[in-house]
Write an enzyme that holds these catalytic residues in place. Structure first.
Site, PDB file in Angstrom:
ATOM      1  N   ASP A 140       0.773  -1.152   0.002  1.00 59.74           N
ATOM      2  CA  ASP A 140      -0.083  -0.044   0.005  1.00 59.74           C
ATOM      3  C   ASP A 140       0.769   1.336  -0.095  1.00 59.74           C
ATOM      4  O   ASP A 140       0.281   2.379  -0.218  1.00 59.74           O
ATOM      5  CB  ASP A 140      -0.912   0.071   1.230  1.00 59.74           C
ATOM      6  N   SER A 141       2.074   1.015   0.057  1.00 56.74           N
ATOM      7  CA  SER A 141       3.375   2.245  -0.059  1.00 56.74           C
ATOM      8  C   SER A 141       2.952   2.638  -1.465  1.00 56.74           C
ATOM      9  O   SER A 141       3.531   3.804  -1.733  1.00 56.74           O
ATOM     10  CB  SER A 141       4.690   1.741  -0.006  1.00 56.74           C
ATOM     11  N   GLU A 185       9.523  -4.257  10.255  1.00 60.83           N
ATOM     12  CA  GLU A 185       9.815  -2.958   9.698  1.00 60.83           C
ATOM     13  C   GLU A 185      10.381  -2.117  10.936  1.00 60.83           C
ATOM     14  O   GLU A 185       9.691  -1.832  11.961  1.00 60.83           O
ATOM     15  CB  GLU A 185       8.673  -2.328   8.949  1.00 60.83           C
ATOM     16  N   GLU A 229      -1.145  -5.454   8.326  1.00 59.63           N
ATOM     17  CA  GLU A 229      -0.433  -4.944   9.512  1.00 59.63           C
ATOM     18  C   GLU A 229      -0.979  -5.117  11.130  1.00 59.63           C
ATOM     19  O   GLU A 229      -2.180  -5.065  11.091  1.00 59.63           O
ATOM     20  CB  GLU A 229      -0.234  -3.328   9.284  1.00 59.63           C
TER      21      GLU A 229
END
Ligand code: KIV
Length: 275
Positions: free
Chosen positions: A44-45, A182, A115
């Protein structure tokens, strides 16, 4: 060779590093696939790198399906992972299964990523029960940027480090077949990688992870808004592109492009009839 969830498992067992990059379109996915990448993440970046938003929060299911379908058409061997956008799974277990199903059915990805740790384990479990493989994502989870108060390294104090270790175990227990770590300190990421049996894919988490992922615009120096500490420029494609654009502009202005070899012909006989 086709990469599958079993390939990921085997690679961890063999100590072979897993390579993953993001891609959002057919041509880039095809180039990566031909280069031998193990996995492509349609992250989704894309909200930031492709659509110019300041974060990933505005990305929709329609955006994700559209780009995931383009990537899967270009990738023959890579395992394609589609990212679940903000509010497509947090709202309920039901929404999570429906939206994961859409991403797989309409985007044709092989797995989905979402996430969060313990809080989304019911969603992970239900999606896996629907026969959709799940990649979990813990540490700095960009969809929680407002809750975190910015993009910050996670797990630096004892309580946070312990929580991350527990979350990694929880997502494994819920059925995730891999977990993205991350912006986690390298030694903590290494400990997590040794603790869980599923592969860890690091981004800003050091070399002790079982694999690595980077955003392709970052590693090719195509995205110049900012450069995170964990990014290495493997090529300066941004400069190559700018030079190509400048050369095109120059040649069009001076009339040297298009040249003879770029043009289509018509016979004089046909042409003369038009005068
Ligand atoms: O959206 C994305 O590109 C990601 C990677 C940074 C792991 O989630």
């Amino acid at each position: 060779m086709k990469n599958t969830v079993s390939t990921f498992k085997q690679m961890k067992a063999d100590g072979e590093k897993i390579t993953m990059l993001t891609a959002y379109d057919y041509s880039t996915a095809k180039l990566m696939d031909e280069s031998g990448i193990n996995s492509i993440l349609v992250g989704d970046s894309l909200g930031m790198t492709m659509l110019g938003y300041e974060d990933t929060l505005s990305v929709t299911m329609e955006d994700m399906i559209h780009h995931t379908a383009a990537v899967t058409r270009g990738a023959k061997n890579a395992l394609v992972v589609g990212d679940m956008p903000f509010m497509s799974y947090q709202t309920s277990v039901y929404d999570a299964v429906v939206n994961a199903g859409r991403l797989m059915k309409e985007g044709r990805c092989h797995a989905v990523k979402l996430e969060g740790g313990a809080a989304v384990c019911p969603q992970i479990k239900a999606i896996v029960e629907a026969q959709i493989p799940v990649v979990a994502h813990i540490g700095l989870t960009p969809q929680a940027v407002n809750a975190f108060g910015g993009f910050k390294v996670q797990g630096k104090n004892e309580a946070d480090a312990r929580r991350l270790l527990e979350e990694a175990k929880a997502v494994e227990e819920a059925g995730a077949f891999a977990v993205v770590l991350e912006c986690v300190p390298a030694k903590l990421a290494e400990l997590i990688s040794k603790t869980v049996s599923i592969p860890t894919i690091g981004i800003g988490a050091g070399a002790g992870c079982d694999g690595q992922v980077l955003v392709y615009q970052d590693m090719l120096a195509l995205f110049s808004d900012f450069k995170p500490k964990f990014v290495k420029h493997f090529a300066n494609a941004g400069e190559v592109m700018k030079q190509g654009f400048a050369d095109y502009i120059k040649e069009v202005k001076e009339g040297s492009f298009p040249a003879e070899e770029h043009t289509f012909k018509i016979s004089d006989e046909v042409l003369n009839k038009l005068y």
